[in-house]
Write a protein that holds these residues in place. Structure first.
Motif, PDB file in Angstrom:
ATOM      1  N   ASN A   1      -7.641  -0.644   4.704  1.00 49.15           N
ATOM      2  CA  ASN A   1      -6.791   0.474   4.284  1.00 49.15           C
ATOM      3  C   ASN A   1      -6.718   0.644   2.767  1.00 49.15           C
ATOM      4  O   ASN A   1      -6.359   1.724   2.294  1.00 49.15           O
TER       5      ASN A   1
ATOM      6  N   ALA B   1      -8.889   3.488   2.006  1.00 51.39           N
ATOM      7  CA  ALA B   1      -8.306   4.777   2.398  1.00 51.39           C
ATOM      8  C   ALA B   1      -7.286   5.247   1.360  1.00 51.39           C
ATOM      9  O   ALA B   1      -7.258   6.429   0.985  1.00 51.39           O
ATOM     10  N   ILE B   2      -6.473   4.319   0.876  1.00 49.67           N
ATOM     11  CA  ILE B   2      -5.436   4.683  -0.094  1.00 49.67           C
ATOM     12  C   ILE B   2      -6.068   5.058  -1.439  1.00 49.67           C
ATOM     13  O   ILE B   2      -5.681   6.041  -2.077  1.00 49.67           O
TER      14      ILE B   2
ATOM     15  N   ASP C   1     -14.329  -8.139   3.509  1.00 46.65           N
ATOM     16  CA  ASP C   1     -15.190  -8.154   4.692  1.00 46.65           C
ATOM     17  C   ASP C   1     -16.235  -7.047   4.571  1.00 46.65           C
ATOM     18  O   ASP C   1     -16.047  -6.076   3.835  1.00 46.65           O
TER      19      ASP C   1
ATOM     20  N   MET D   1       0.515   4.308  -2.608  1.00 45.63           N
ATOM     21  CA  MET D   1       0.452   5.695  -2.132  1.00 45.63           C
ATOM     22  C   MET D   1       1.454   6.576  -2.872  1.00 45.63           C
ATOM     23  O   MET D   1       1.171   7.715  -3.215  1.00 45.63           O
TER      24      MET D   1
ATOM     25  N   LEU E   1       0.810  -1.209   0.000  1.00 37.83           N
ATOM     26  CA  LEU E   1       0.000   0.000   0.000  1.00 37.83           C
ATOM     27  C   LEU E   1       0.850   1.269   0.000  1.00 37.83           C
ATOM     28  O   LEU E   1       0.449   2.301  -0.544  1.00 37.83           O
TER      29      LEU E   1
ATOM     30  N   LYS F   1     -16.949   0.758   4.090  1.00 37.15           N
ATOM     31  CA  LYS F   1     -16.011   1.886   3.992  1.00 37.15           C
ATOM     32  C   LYS F   1     -15.911   2.378   2.533  1.00 37.15           C
ATOM     33  O   LYS F   1     -15.879   3.581   2.281  1.00 37.15           O
TER      34      LYS F   1
ATOM     35  N   GLN G   1      -4.702  -7.401  -1.743  1.00 37.81           N
ATOM     36  CA  GLN G   1      -4.882  -6.939  -0.358  1.00 37.81           C
ATOM     37  C   GLN G   1      -6.336  -6.523  -0.158  1.00 37.81           C
ATOM     38  O   GLN G   1      -6.883  -5.757  -0.947  1.00 37.81           O
ATOM     39  N   SER G   2      -6.939  -7.032   0.907  1.00 35.66           N
ATOM     40  CA  SER G   2      -8.337  -6.684   1.148  1.00 35.66           C
ATOM     41  C   SER G   2      -8.520  -5.997   2.499  1.00 35.66           C
ATOM     42  O   SER G   2      -9.620  -5.907   3.013  1.00 35.66           O
ATOM     43  N   HIS G   3      -7.404  -5.566   3.095  1.00 35.33           N
ATOM     44  CA  HIS G   3      -7.507  -4.804   4.345  1.00 35.33           C
ATOM     45  C   HIS G   3      -8.252  -3.504   4.072  1.00 35.33           C
ATOM     46  O   HIS G   3      -8.165  -2.948   2.967  1.00 35.33           O
TER      47      HIS G   3
END
Lengths: 245, 111
Positions: free
Chosen positions: B55, B58-59, B77, B38, B34, B83, B51-53
């Motif tokens: 964040n 957010a990025i 999730d 960024m 990430l 989000k 990646q499935s976090h």
């Protein structure tokens, strides 16, 4: 109040990257030579050397915290610390459930062995300990805390497997007991780059993979005596206990 | 080319439309680090990742990316979908791997 020198990130021969000399016995002797008061063996996704290291440490006046360096699903490395055999046993079972079973190619990835006091091999771990477990970082934190352990993202300044490298920014609501910065970094530098760390306990350790590296970097724990409740208070900076990185 | 056109052509799953699938996709970016996204992704790009976090949202929002595509059938999730909806970021998915997905995207965007 006493000041204790603590190196809480040491890899034994159980870690694929740990040098073959890194037996619990050698680690404890080296820690004693370096005048460390507290150590933790934090192997990748495994706690197999925790108990023996504690036994050997006790004989040399070193308090050994149980622990492991786990790798989350996002491949963020995190230090986990535990107190009791029961917590450790439960966590080890959860780790084994959480880790994918990929056969270890010891010649390419490194040997992963559990040894006894005489450095005789008791067990070779057949699957690689490098991959991420199935837990998202927040879930990992919850699991560790529910067991009564402590949870700290490791070497957060590192360009690989550090929290900021993997996740870009601090995850909202992540419950940690502190963070570790690598020995190349200081608390001051970390806070400069990431102002949110101002409120967080910062520890520094050697992340030793070779005997000579043990104690090259350590944190000082200001607390009444060496036990897990004092250790937790120091991490939280409560009741006059503190960590001086 | 719009997100909608790409989603239809490559049969992406739509977990949330965010602010809608009508905006234009300027290109693609592929990375699972990430911090790298960024630093190097550009506004309007479609981001392919495993990646499935939470964040990732957010990025994507920070960098004003057009959408996120999760590969290998990874299902986000509920809080990640929530989000993304809040932030207005379309969150998509495919059973394909990163290599195949990026290849198809490259082709369709450069036709």
């Amino acid at each position: 109040m006493n000041t204790y020198r603590a190196d809480l990130h040491i890899h034994s021969v159980l870690s694929p990257c740990g040098d073959l000399e890194m037996s619990p016995g050698n680690i404890v002797e080296e820690a004693a030579r370096k005048d460390l008061d507290i150590i933790a063996v934090t192997d990748h996704n495994h706690t197999g050397h925790a108990r023996l290291t504690r036994e050997l440490g006790a004989r040399r006046g070193i308090w050994v915290v149980y622990g492991a360096e786990i790798c989350t699903r996002e491949e963020v490395h995190c230090l986990t610390f535990f107190d009791t055999n029961e917590q450790l046993g439960t966590f080890q079972v959860l780790l084994e459930e959480g880790l994918p079973e990929i056969p270890n190619d010891a010649a390419k990835l490194g040997f992963q062995v559990i040894v006894d006091e005489e450095e005789q091999i008791l067990e070779e771990i057949g699957h690689t300990l490098y991959p991420g477990v199935k837990w998202e970082i927040g879930e990992a934190s919850r699991i560790v805390h529910e067991l009564g352990g402590l949870f700290l993202p490791a070497h957060v300044d590192r360009p690989m497997n550090g929290l900021y490298a993997q996740l870009g920014v601090w995850p909202e609501g992540l419950d940690v007991d502190g963070v570790e910065v690598s020995r190349k970094c200081t608390r001051e530098d970390a806070v400069k780059d990431h102002p949110e760390l101002e409120r967080v306990t910062v520890i520094r350790n050697s992340d030793a993979h070779f005997l000579a590296d043990i104690g090259q970097c350590y944190s000082r724990f200001l607390m009444e005596r060496r036990d897990f409740s004092e250790f937790s208070l120091a991490m939280k900076g409560e009741k006059g206990r503190a960590v001086l990185a | 080319m719009t997100i909608k056109e790409i989603t239809d052509a490559l049969e992406f799953t739509v977990y949330t439309e965010g602010d809608g699938l009508g905006s234009n996709v300027s290109g693609g970016y592929v990375s699972d680090l990430l911090s790298d996204v960024m630093a190097h992704s550009k506004e309007g790009e479609l981001w392919v990742t495993l990646q499935s976090h939470v964040n990732v949202v957010a990025i994507a929002s920070l960098k004003e990316l057009s959408a996120i595509v999760l590969v290998k059938g990874i299902v986000p999730d509920a809080d990640v979908i929530r989000k993304a909806t809040e932030e207005g970021i379309p969150l998509l998915g495919t059973d394909g791997g990163t290599f195949d997905t990026a290849g198809k995207l490259f082709q369709i965007l450069n036709d």
